[in-house]
Design an enzyme around this catalytic site. Structure first.
Site, PDB file in Angstrom:
ATOM      1  N   HIS A   1     -21.334 -45.228 -21.785  1.00 59.58           N
ATOM      2  CA  HIS A   1     -21.151 -46.526 -21.140  1.00 59.58           C
ATOM      3  C   HIS A   1     -21.350 -47.694 -22.108  1.00 59.58           C
ATOM      4  O   HIS A   1     -21.405 -48.839 -21.686  1.00 59.58           O
ATOM      5  CB  HIS A   1     -22.095 -46.659 -19.938  1.00 59.58           C
ATOM      6  CG  HIS A   1     -21.566 -47.549 -18.865  1.00 59.58           C
ATOM      7  ND1 HIS A   1     -21.899 -48.868 -18.760  1.00 59.58           N
ATOM      8  CD2 HIS A   1     -20.696 -47.313 -17.854  1.00 59.58           C
ATOM      9  CE1 HIS A   1     -21.283 -49.409 -17.721  1.00 59.58           C
ATOM     10  NE2 HIS A   1     -20.545 -48.485 -17.167  1.00 59.58           N
ATOM     11  N   ASP A  32     -28.096 -52.021 -12.303  1.00 56.51           N
ATOM     12  CA  ASP A  32     -27.134 -52.281 -11.231  1.00 56.51           C
ATOM     13  C   ASP A  32     -26.228 -51.082 -10.985  1.00 56.51           C
ATOM     14  O   ASP A  32     -25.743 -50.879  -9.870  1.00 56.51           O
ATOM     15  CB  ASP A  32     -26.272 -53.498 -11.580  1.00 56.51           C
ATOM     16  CG  ASP A  32     -27.050 -54.799 -11.496  1.00 56.51           C
ATOM     17  OD1 ASP A  32     -27.986 -54.873 -10.669  1.00 56.51           O
ATOM     18  OD2 ASP A  32     -26.749 -55.728 -12.255  1.00 56.51           O
ATOM     19  N   GLU A  45     -31.022 -61.627  -8.011  1.00 52.83           N
ATOM     20  CA  GLU A  45     -29.981 -61.803  -9.015  1.00 52.83           C
ATOM     21  C   GLU A  45     -29.175 -63.058  -8.673  1.00 52.83           C
ATOM     22  O   GLU A  45     -29.550 -63.841  -7.816  1.00 52.83           O
ATOM     23  CB  GLU A  45     -29.064 -60.563  -9.111  1.00 52.83           C
ATOM     24  CG  GLU A  45     -29.678 -59.413  -9.890  1.00 52.83           C
ATOM     25  CD  GLU A  45     -28.664 -58.379 -10.357  1.00 52.83           C
ATOM     26  OE1 GLU A  45     -27.440 -58.670 -10.335  1.00 52.83           O
ATOM     27  OE2 GLU A  45     -29.094 -57.272 -10.736  1.00 52.83           O
TER      28      GLU A  45
END
Length: 498
Positions: free
Chosen positions: A83, A148, A264
């Site tokens: 990732h 997240d 957030e």
């Protein structure tokens, strides 16, 4: 893409074939291709081979051999789910270790309890956070700090920091680790904690894979909630947005009942509406878009309050008290009540189309300069260029929830903001977003805004020295001690600049 060719000689590979792990080394085109790209799809570095270990000892065998055999000039990179976005988990002409091949049955998630630590879990470094969540929930507990996106490996996020909306209260994931097993760049298999091999422990956490490969982590757990009150509030005034944000994260005690569990925020623009509008009911879309059209740029605070059966009766009242007197646009507060797992899984499973590039930029911005950043970047770059279609995150964190002994670099202020430009683009036009990223960084440099890159991407020693600041000397000393031949994680380009 940046493409590198395969080496002309296979002699290092021939020497690797003498090892007992020879059957786990792969050079077939599919294995090589998969290890030569990442989520960013911007950089391509072709390895000599891919190791698919069954046990951590297989990795130690590889590292020890390369360390001790001076005629095998290889580097080694541990790769989880790939990732990264700038080739950080690649090893040109080296060996990429596919961590996901480790045996989950032997090195999965084990639940434990002690008088001093309470509930905790021993977790394989190759484990995905979604799997850790599923296993711990069977026992009514769960980690308290998340990312997240849950389809990332434990070792991968702990090598960076692991941040999300829970960080303001519980710290990043690296602040919630009690102990690790690490294979160093000399091939040694060491257990480390604040009390055992502490220099290795603090160096590895946030250390970008430079000092060792994490094969096990002991993770802090808390009682698992059942559901989440999930709220978004829209702001047209940036000052109100930041003042309310900072007020919300000032209530951050781990056991503080009147504290939120998640905070957030994001930019709301017409151009990136696909990244934020799905949260809202279709019946609200028209008035939302009208507000966006009126102001061009809006700011959204996103919060959650978790609850279970014992707190269900007071959850609404507690949330109402916390959100009282906030200065969002009147009538633009929206609330959902969702399952806890659904909330944590809100980013989904899929990483997007295979032909999409991801020229991301993630920054930590000091609180003292966030208003300047808003004017110079959000208004004068992002809004004017009008190319940003992806999610743009912005939310504050508390410095005292981080441990400065760890390698992760953050601004030297009590409060700082995470800002993430999560761009997606086709294979042929990522450069446009990359140029915008460079313009953002140049604005910060020209105006003395001392940002820190999260998931950093630098190419010179001077840039890395500035990034780590006063931690640089310790970082160098740890490298000399735990990876003296600079074998590990060459894709970060910290000590392997070419």
């Amino acid at each position: 893409m940046v493409c590198q060719s395969r080496p002309l000689t296979n002699s290092p590979y021939d020497k690797l074939l003498s090892l007992p792990i020879a059957d786990e080394l792969h050079i077939d085109p599919e294995s090589i291709h998969e290890a030569s790209v990442d989520y960013g799809l911007i950089v391509r570095e072709i390895p000599l081979a891919v190791l698919r270990p069954s046990y951590p000892e297989d990795i130690a065998t590889l590292v020890a051999f390369v360390f001790n055999e001076s005629s095998v000039p290889l580097t080694i990179s541990a790769r989880g789910c790939g990732h990264s976005v700038h080739g950080q988990a690649m090893a040109r002409h080296g060996v990429v270790v596919d961590m996901t091949s480790l045996d989950d049955k032997r090195h999965g998630t084990t639940m434990l309890w002690s008088q001093s630590l309470g509930h905790y879990a021993d977790v394989g470094g190759q484990q995905l956070w979604i799997n850790v969540l599923e296993e711990t929930l069977k026992h009514g507990v769960a980690p308290v700090s998340w990312t997240d996106y849950l389809y990332l490996t434990v070792g991968g996020t702990l090598s960076n920091a692991g941040i999300s909306g829970e960080t303001f209260r519980y710290g990043p994931q690296i602040s919630n680790v009690y102990e690790m097993d690490v294979i160093t760049g000399t091939g040694h298999f060491l257990t480390c904690s604040p009390h055992k091999n502490p220099q290795l422990f603090y160096s590895v956490l946030g250390g970008l894979g430079q000092f060792g490969i994490i094969t096990r982590a002991r993770i802090a757990l808390g009682q698992a909630p059942k559901r989440a009150k999930w709220v978004r509030m829209l702001y047209s005034d940036f000052s109100a947005f930041t003042m309310d944000h900072e007020r919300l994260i000032s209530r951050n005690g781990r056991d503080q009942g009147e504290a939120l569990d998640y905070v957030e925020g994001m930019l709301v623009m017409r151009r990136n509406s696909d990244s934020w509008i799905s949260f809202f009911s279709p019946s609200d879309h028209q008035r939302l878009m009208s507000l966006v059209t009126e102001h061009e740029l809006l700011y959204c605070i996103e919060v959650a309050k978790f609850y279970d059966g014992s707190t269900q009766s007071t959850a609404d009242k507690d949330l109402e008290m916390i959100l009282k007197d906030l200065r969002h646009v009147p009538e633009f507060l929206f609330q959902k009540d969702v399952d806890y797992v659904d909330f944590l899984s809100r980013a989904g499973v899929e990483q997007g189309p295979q032909n999409e590039t991801h020229p991301w930029l993630n920054l930590f911005v000091p609180k003292s300069r966030i208003a300047d950043f808003n004017t110079g970047v959000f208004k004068n770059i992002v809004l004017k260029k009008n190319i940003t279609t992806g999610l743009v995150l912005i939310y504050p964190m508390n410095h005292d929830k981080w441990d400065d002994r760890m390698s992760a670099a953050i601004p030297d202020e009590d409060v700082f903001y995470a800002v993430g430009f999560l761009h997606s683009s086709g294979l042929g036009d990522w450069q446009e977003f990359d140029l915008q990223n460079k313009e953002v960084l140049l604005f910060c440099e020209d105006n003395g805004i001392k940002v820190k890159q999260y998931l950093p991407n630098y190419s010179t020693e001077r840039e890395w020295m500035e990034h780590f600041g006063p931690k640089w000397r310790t970082f160098q000393e740890s490298k000399a001690q735990f990876d003296p031949k600079m074998l590990l994680s060459p894709g970060q380009r910290i000590f392997n600049h070419n």
